[in-house]
Write a protein that holds these residues in place. Sequence first.
Motif, PDB file in Angstrom:
ATOM      1  N   GLY A  67       0.829  -1.200   0.000  1.00 49.97           N
ATOM      2  CA  GLY A  67       0.000   0.000   0.000  1.00 49.97           C
ATOM      3  C   GLY A  67       0.860   1.245   0.000  1.00 49.97           C
ATOM      4  O   GLY A  67       1.883   1.295   0.690  1.00 49.97           O
ATOM      5  N   ILE A  68       0.458   2.250  -0.775  1.00 51.06           N
ATOM      6  CA  ILE A  68       1.193   3.512  -0.874  1.00 51.06           C
ATOM      7  C   ILE A  68       0.191   4.666  -0.836  1.00 51.06           C
ATOM      8  O   ILE A  68      -0.802   4.654  -1.560  1.00 51.06           O
ATOM      9  CB  ILE A  68       1.987   3.611  -2.191  1.00 51.06           C
ATOM     10  CG1 ILE A  68       3.056   2.523  -2.285  1.00 51.06           C
ATOM     11  CG2 ILE A  68       2.627   4.987  -2.336  1.00 51.06           C
ATOM     12  CD1 ILE A  68       3.737   2.485  -3.645  1.00 51.06           C
ATOM     13  N   ARG A 118      13.338  14.542  -3.391  1.00 51.95           N
ATOM     14  CA  ARG A 118      12.464  15.094  -4.429  1.00 51.95           C
ATOM     15  C   ARG A 118      11.522  16.181  -3.915  1.00 51.95           C
ATOM     16  O   ARG A 118      11.241  17.155  -4.638  1.00 51.95           O
ATOM     17  CB  ARG A 118      11.677  13.971  -5.091  1.00 51.95           C
ATOM     18  CG  ARG A 118      12.558  12.952  -5.816  1.00 51.95           C
ATOM     19  CD  ARG A 118      11.731  12.001  -6.660  1.00 51.95           C
ATOM     20  NE  ARG A 118      12.553  10.924  -7.213  1.00 51.95           N
ATOM     21  CZ  ARG A 118      12.160  10.120  -8.189  1.00 51.95           C
ATOM     22  NH1 ARG A 118      10.961  10.264  -8.725  1.00 51.95           N
ATOM     23  NH2 ARG A 118      12.970   9.170  -8.634  1.00 51.95           N
ATOM     24  N   PRO A 119      10.968  16.071  -2.681  1.00 51.29           N
ATOM     25  CA  PRO A 119      10.093  17.152  -2.199  1.00 51.29           C
ATOM     26  C   PRO A 119      10.775  18.511  -2.165  1.00 51.29           C
ATOM     27  O   PRO A 119      10.129  19.539  -2.413  1.00 51.29           O
ATOM     28  CB  PRO A 119       9.719  16.675  -0.789  1.00 51.29           C
ATOM     29  CG  PRO A 119       9.764  15.191  -0.874  1.00 51.29           C
ATOM     30  CD  PRO A 119      10.952  14.917  -1.758  1.00 51.29           C
ATOM     31  N   PHE A 182       4.490  12.578  -7.185  1.00 48.96           N
ATOM     32  CA  PHE A 182       5.465  12.012  -6.249  1.00 48.96           C
ATOM     33  C   PHE A 182       5.045  10.600  -5.819  1.00 48.96           C
ATOM     34  O   PHE A 182       5.870   9.687  -5.745  1.00 48.96           O
ATOM     35  CB  PHE A 182       5.567  12.953  -5.049  1.00 48.96           C
ATOM     36  CG  PHE A 182       6.528  12.525  -3.979  1.00 48.96           C
ATOM     37  CD1 PHE A 182       7.883  12.421  -4.238  1.00 48.96           C
ATOM     38  CD2 PHE A 182       6.073  12.265  -2.696  1.00 48.96           C
ATOM     39  CE1 PHE A 182       8.778  12.053  -3.234  1.00 48.96           C
ATOM     40  CE2 PHE A 182       6.955  11.893  -1.685  1.00 48.96           C
ATOM     41  CZ  PHE A 182       8.311  11.788  -1.951  1.00 48.96           C
ATOM     42  N   THR A 183       3.751  10.419  -5.564  1.00 45.62           N
ATOM     43  CA  THR A 183       3.233   9.112  -5.155  1.00 45.62           C
ATOM     44  C   THR A 183       3.375   8.082  -6.267  1.00 45.62           C
ATOM     45  O   THR A 183       3.804   6.946  -6.041  1.00 45.62           O
ATOM     46  CB  THR A 183       1.752   9.235  -4.730  1.00 45.62           C
ATOM     47  OG1 THR A 183       1.638  10.192  -3.671  1.00 45.62           O
ATOM     48  CG2 THR A 183       1.195   7.898  -4.265  1.00 45.62           C
ATOM     49  N   LEU A 184       2.992   8.469  -7.477  1.00 50.76           N
ATOM     50  CA  LEU A 184       3.061   7.530  -8.602  1.00 50.76           C
ATOM     51  C   LEU A 184       4.506   7.215  -8.986  1.00 50.76           C
ATOM     52  O   LEU A 184       4.810   6.094  -9.404  1.00 50.76           O
ATOM     53  CB  LEU A 184       2.285   8.091  -9.797  1.00 50.76           C
ATOM     54  CG  LEU A 184       0.760   8.095  -9.623  1.00 50.76           C
ATOM     55  CD1 LEU A 184       0.095   8.907 -10.734  1.00 50.76           C
ATOM     56  CD2 LEU A 184       0.208   6.678  -9.592  1.00 50.76           C
ATOM     57  N   ASP A 185       5.398   8.180  -8.827  1.00 59.65           N
ATOM     58  CA  ASP A 185       6.820   7.906  -9.081  1.00 59.65           C
ATOM     59  C   ASP A 185       7.344   6.868  -8.090  1.00 59.65           C
ATOM     60  O   ASP A 185       8.138   5.987  -8.453  1.00 59.65           O
ATOM     61  CB  ASP A 185       7.636   9.190  -8.978  1.00 59.65           C
ATOM     62  CG  ASP A 185       7.467  10.095 -10.188  1.00 59.65           C
ATOM     63  OD1 ASP A 185       6.940   9.618 -11.217  1.00 59.65           O
ATOM     64  OD2 ASP A 185       7.844  11.277 -10.109  1.00 59.65           O
ATOM     65  N   LEU A 239       1.185   8.417 -17.983  1.00 59.57           N
ATOM     66  CA  LEU A 239       2.573   7.957 -17.882  1.00 59.57           C
ATOM     67  C   LEU A 239       2.663   6.685 -17.044  1.00 59.57           C
ATOM     68  O   LEU A 239       3.450   5.781 -17.358  1.00 59.57           O
ATOM     69  CB  LEU A 239       3.448   9.055 -17.273  1.00 59.57           C
ATOM     70  CG  LEU A 239       3.652  10.301 -18.131  1.00 59.57           C
ATOM     71  CD1 LEU A 239       4.424  11.367 -17.356  1.00 59.57           C
ATOM     72  CD2 LEU A 239       4.391   9.955 -19.419  1.00 59.57           C
ATOM     73  N   PHE A 240       1.847   6.610 -15.990  1.00 59.26           N
ATOM     74  CA  PHE A 240       1.871   5.428 -15.132  1.00 59.26           C
ATOM     75  C   PHE A 240       1.378   4.193 -15.887  1.00 59.26           C
ATOM     76  O   PHE A 240       1.964   3.110 -15.795  1.00 59.26           O
ATOM     77  CB  PHE A 240       1.026   5.679 -13.880  1.00 59.26           C
ATOM     78  CG  PHE A 240       1.095   4.564 -12.871  1.00 59.26           C
ATOM     79  CD1 PHE A 240       2.263   4.319 -12.168  1.00 59.26           C
ATOM     80  CD2 PHE A 240      -0.011   3.770 -12.627  1.00 59.26           C
ATOM     81  CE1 PHE A 240       2.332   3.292 -11.231  1.00 59.26           C
ATOM     82  CE2 PHE A 240       0.047   2.741 -11.707  1.00 59.26           C
ATOM     83  CZ  PHE A 240       1.222   2.505 -11.000  1.00 59.26           C
TER      84      PHE A 240
END
Length: 453
Positions: A67-68, A118-119, A182-185, A239-240
């Motif tokens: 889970g993310i 990254r943030p 950021f989440t999908l990366d 992209l995902f």
Amino acid sequence: MPAVHGIVGNDWVERRTGDTLYCSQDESVQTVGSFSAAGRMSPRNMFTSTIGDELRLATNFKSRVYGIALKDRGGIFPAGHSANAAYWFDDSTGNWISSSYYMNALPQWVQNFNAEKRPDDILSKPWNRLYDSASYVQSVADERPYERSTPLQVSKGFPHRFTTNGGRNYQALRIIPFGNTFTLDFAKQMIEKEKLGSSGQTDMLCISLSSTDFLAHRFGPQASETEDCYLRLDKDLELFFKNLDKTLGRDNYLLFVSADHGAPQTPDYLVANKLPAGSIRGKILANELNAELFKKFKVRNLVRKYYEYQLYLNDRSIDSAGLDSRKVYDYAVNLLLLRPEILQAFDYRNFHQTILQEDLKKRLANGYFYSRSGDIQMIPKPHYTDASTLGTDHGVGYTYDTHIPLILYGWGIKPGKTNRQTYMTDLAPTISAMLHIQMPNGSVGQVLEEVMK
């Protein structure tokens, strides 16, 4: 349903102890990946299994489930009790973290991802519109008076600029579209580094894109910031999906998309356009109710807490003062019914005798869990939100809160659609049927036959 799994809201009062509890709070575990307390979380407060749990059981725990989400609860609960891991965002460090419920240390690839900072890069750049402002025809002009400011926001309108307050607070990342990016990366990295989908077993990755919620709460559905968020999310998802096609193969994954709720328009925006709307201001309401109850019964703080349109009464104070609880409850309900913003209110002990529209009554019953739910339920008038008149909120049974999407795509799915009324609880049995596994043990939904044909 919460009546079965027990997660009745983000927070609640435990009837047995009187303590306030956050939904995924677990003091028996420790944060992994940070020195903050943000990782002291687990799925233990949920009493049922998930699709992921049943998938793990069906394959003798050979399937892997993750889970993310930026929100801890968004990463933890969908993945379930037996998940290999869940990860969420730590505002104080800008890192992905977890808890000792899952692991003792972050995997090296997660540490490497965090080390990229990254943030810092995201928040160092202004957030401007993706396209020319004239093309934003689904939203209103920028900087409207019914928008709330965002944490660590330097500028009010486009271009939005933010600060991390010296690298000590990354909360702003949640409230901009790039929180979804950021989440999908991070999800792409997980698929690659954990080699998901390559073992011959079915793996499951649960992703919650939290920024749409954080952002809409502050700006409202009508804001150009919200429109920009979804335009950017569309590109992020493109992209995902292309990455999934490349790494797994187009016919080798099943994707489903839904939501946990909708949201009303911002009250002040509706009022400005001559539509009825307003605010409940729940905490103020609870204080005013306490004052009226004190006048009547001479006992202070008979209302203990207010959460999610529910009032928790202080039964211990009622008993120790020798009051008739029935009279206290009835008086409180009658006071609420006299308020102009309240459509209906009732004591859950009188729930079956309460006159309500049948569909709404069923929803309220499905959301009630005795040891965690409040004593008195309020139903506001349509478009009266549990917040200020700035921004928006959710949590009622009206269509703007309950009408959500359900999209299935990929393995085993042929093009089609239905306008038949379906429910978010239908997703778990449908996916379980497609995978030929047992439904989650608290499942109450129906298999969507259209998907199976």
